[in-house]
Design a protein around this motif. Sequence first.
Motif, mmCIF file in Angstrom:
data_model
loop_
_atom_site.group_PDB
_atom_site.id
_atom_site.type_symbol
_atom_site.label_atom_id
_atom_site.label_comp_id
_atom_site.label_asym_id
_atom_site.label_seq_id
_atom_site.Cartn_x
_atom_site.Cartn_y
_atom_site.Cartn_z
ATOM 1 N N LEU A 6 3.566 -53.520 -8.100
ATOM 2 C CA LEU A 6 4.332 -53.426 -6.856
ATOM 3 C C LEU A 6 3.679 -52.427 -5.903
ATOM 4 O O LEU A 6 3.582 -52.673 -4.699
ATOM 5 C CB LEU A 6 5.769 -53.008 -7.162
ATOM 6 C CG LEU A 6 6.689 -52.795 -5.940
ATOM 7 C CD1 LEU A 6 6.836 -54.094 -5.157
ATOM 8 C CD2 LEU A 6 8.046 -52.271 -6.381
ATOM 9 N N GLU A 7 3.206 -51.332 -6.455
ATOM 10 C CA GLU A 7 2.559 -50.299 -5.633
ATOM 11 C C GLU A 7 1.300 -50.836 -4.978
ATOM 12 O O GLU A 7 1.038 -50.599 -3.799
ATOM 13 C CB GLU A 7 2.217 -49.101 -6.536
ATOM 14 C CG GLU A 7 2.082 -47.792 -5.765
ATOM 15 C CD GLU A 7 1.957 -46.605 -6.703
ATOM 16 O OE1 GLU A 7 0.890 -45.991 -6.701
ATOM 17 O OE2 GLU A 7 2.924 -46.338 -7.447
ATOM 18 N N LEU A 10 2.271 -53.298 -2.218
ATOM 19 C CA LEU A 10 2.778 -52.595 -1.026
ATOM 20 C C LEU A 10 1.631 -51.969 -0.232
ATOM 21 O O LEU A 10 1.658 -51.952 1.000
ATOM 22 C CB LEU A 10 3.792 -51.525 -1.431
ATOM 23 C CG LEU A 10 5.172 -52.039 -1.860
ATOM 24 C CD1 LEU A 10 6.012 -50.911 -2.455
ATOM 25 C CD2 LEU A 10 5.898 -52.675 -0.666
ATOM 26 N N GLN A 13 0.042 -54.800 1.550
ATOM 27 C CA GLN A 13 0.943 -55.264 2.598
ATOM 28 C C GLN A 13 0.850 -54.363 3.831
ATOM 29 O O GLN A 13 0.784 -54.836 4.978
ATOM 30 C CB GLN A 13 2.384 -55.283 2.070
ATOM 31 C CG GLN A 13 3.394 -55.900 3.048
ATOM 32 C CD GLN A 13 4.806 -55.877 2.486
ATOM 33 O OE1 GLN A 13 5.002 -55.671 1.273
ATOM 34 N NE2 GLN A 13 5.802 -56.071 3.329
ATOM 35 N N ARG A 14 0.832 -53.049 3.590
ATOM 36 C CA ARG A 14 0.731 -52.119 4.714
ATOM 37 C C ARG A 14 -0.644 -52.215 5.392
ATOM 38 O O ARG A 14 -0.744 -52.100 6.612
ATOM 39 C CB ARG A 14 0.954 -50.680 4.229
ATOM 40 C CG ARG A 14 1.145 -49.722 5.408
ATOM 41 C CD ARG A 14 1.445 -48.308 4.972
ATOM 42 N NE ARG A 14 1.864 -47.528 6.133
ATOM 43 C CZ ARG A 14 1.741 -46.223 6.221
ATOM 44 N NH1 ARG A 14 1.212 -45.528 5.234
ATOM 45 N NH2 ARG A 14 2.149 -45.580 7.293
ATOM 46 N N ALA A 54 5.000 -59.839 1.511
ATOM 47 C CA ALA A 54 6.384 -59.362 1.653
ATOM 48 C C ALA A 54 7.352 -60.202 0.829
ATOM 49 O O ALA A 54 8.345 -59.686 0.299
ATOM 50 C CB ALA A 54 6.786 -59.371 3.124
ATOM 51 N N THR A 57 7.055 -58.725 -2.642
ATOM 52 C CA THR A 57 7.570 -57.357 -2.823
ATOM 53 C C THR A 57 9.040 -57.242 -2.460
ATOM 54 O O THR A 57 9.742 -56.353 -2.956
ATOM 55 C CB THR A 57 6.775 -56.361 -1.968
ATOM 56 O OG1 THR A 57 6.937 -56.685 -0.571
ATOM 57 C CG2 THR A 57 5.291 -56.384 -2.324
ATOM 58 N N GLY A 58 9.487 -58.121 -1.549
ATOM 59 C CA GLY A 58 10.869 -58.054 -1.086
ATOM 60 C C GLY A 58 11.125 -56.845 -0.198
ATOM 61 O O GLY A 58 12.265 -56.426 -0.024
ATOM 62 N N ARG A 59 10.063 -56.290 0.362
ATOM 63 C CA ARG A 59 10.204 -55.113 1.218
ATOM 64 C C ARG A 59 9.463 -55.321 2.533
ATOM 65 O O ARG A 59 8.552 -56.136 2.629
ATOM 66 C CB ARG A 59 9.652 -53.859 0.528
ATOM 67 C CG ARG A 59 10.364 -53.508 -0.772
ATOM 68 C CD ARG A 59 9.882 -52.179 -1.300
ATOM 69 N NE ARG A 59 10.398 -51.902 -2.628
ATOM 70 C CZ ARG A 59 10.111 -50.803 -3.317
ATOM 71 N NH1 ARG A 59 9.314 -49.877 -2.777
ATOM 72 N NH2 ARG A 59 10.616 -50.612 -4.524
ATOM 73 N N SER A 60 9.888 -54.548 3.536
ATOM 74 C CA SER A 60 9.171 -54.557 4.813
ATOM 75 C C SER A 60 8.434 -53.226 4.939
ATOM 76 O O SER A 60 8.891 -52.203 4.432
ATOM 77 C CB SER A 60 10.144 -54.730 5.986
ATOM 78 O OG SER A 60 11.071 -53.664 6.015
ATOM 79 N N VAL A 61 7.277 -53.256 5.590
ATOM 80 C CA VAL A 61 6.484 -52.036 5.763
ATOM 81 C C VAL A 61 6.107 -51.878 7.233
ATOM 82 O O VAL A 61 6.170 -52.837 8.010
ATOM 83 C CB VAL A 61 5.192 -52.080 4.907
ATOM 84 C CG1 VAL A 61 5.517 -52.135 3.434
ATOM 85 C CG2 VAL A 61 4.316 -53.263 5.321
ATOM 86 N N ARG A 62 5.706 -50.671 7.594
ATOM 87 C CA ARG A 62 5.235 -50.403 8.951
ATOM 88 C C ARG A 62 3.733 -50.169 8.943
ATOM 89 O O ARG A 62 3.171 -49.725 7.946
ATOM 90 C CB ARG A 62 5.947 -49.175 9.528
ATOM 91 C CG ARG A 62 7.429 -49.405 9.802
ATOM 92 C CD ARG A 62 8.025 -48.192 10.477
ATOM 93 N NE ARG A 62 9.427 -48.393 10.812
ATOM 94 C CZ ARG A 62 10.171 -47.498 11.444
ATOM 95 N NH1 ARG A 62 9.630 -46.327 11.807
ATOM 96 N NH2 ARG A 62 11.440 -47.760 11.728
#
Length: 293
Positions: A6-7, A10, A13-14, A54, A57-62
């Motif tokens: 996951l890390e 992410l 993804q970023r 995304a 991961t099910g997350r949003s990033v900036r």
Amino acid sequence: MEGSKLERLLHLQRMEATEAEVYRRLAKMQSDPVNSAILEAIALEEERHESAIAKMTGRSVRANMGKVRRQVLLSKMFGFTFAVKMMEATERDAAAEYRELGLHEIAEEEEAHEENMIRMLDEERLRYSGSVVLGMSDALVELTGALAGLTFALRDLRLVALAGLVTGIAAAFSMGASEYLSSRTEKKSESAIKAAFFTWLSYLITVFLLVSPYLLLQADSPGFRGLEPQVLALACTFSIGLLIVAIFNFYVSVVEEVSFRVRFLEMAGILGAVSLISYGIGIVLREALGVGV
């Protein structure tokens, strides 16, 4: 999903979100609609990659705005091609990581599709890089050699500076004129006037940088580790020459995707050999002509 996986996802993804923002900003900066469209297309592809990750991961990033601002600044200083290729160089490592995570489609798109689109970019300043190389390399080799010979022959900082500036400025105009005539004769696609200007300017800037130690040091300056001021000035000139070679070859190695080490060692070797030969010529001529200054 494992915490380590996951890390990693992410992080990727970023990275994609950051690069999408960079490409969007670079696209808005372009006056050429073709370049703008290509950069916008790459931004959309990076966004698509971010969306695909995304979902996993099910997350949003900036986006990393520090990196975004840094890349935009690099683009303003060295051109958008340099900034893009610097950024894409880091993605080559990311492609291997995508494969390890099973995202083969994204890996292939990063390596092939985007690379093909980047090759379609057309930046005016790169069309004149040959003229810049010509002016800079000639000034480095010719003037460093001339200053080495003059340093021993004249043994006076101001006289060496005067002779170097006169020689260098005259040679800059000569090189500019030669490049203009060459471009006109060979009917290159680049503007002959612009090619001549870039050759003249790069030669002239290099001349002033190389001569500057002779203007800044004083005849009565304390020697550094026993070196006489004129020898110290020559050492500074040679160091400046190596720094110019390093900076420019780094730029070229990024833009043209060639080996920095090979180009740097080749040019540094030529610079050193010419300087050494010229220094020897200065010694021989001074003794043969019985010149004392």
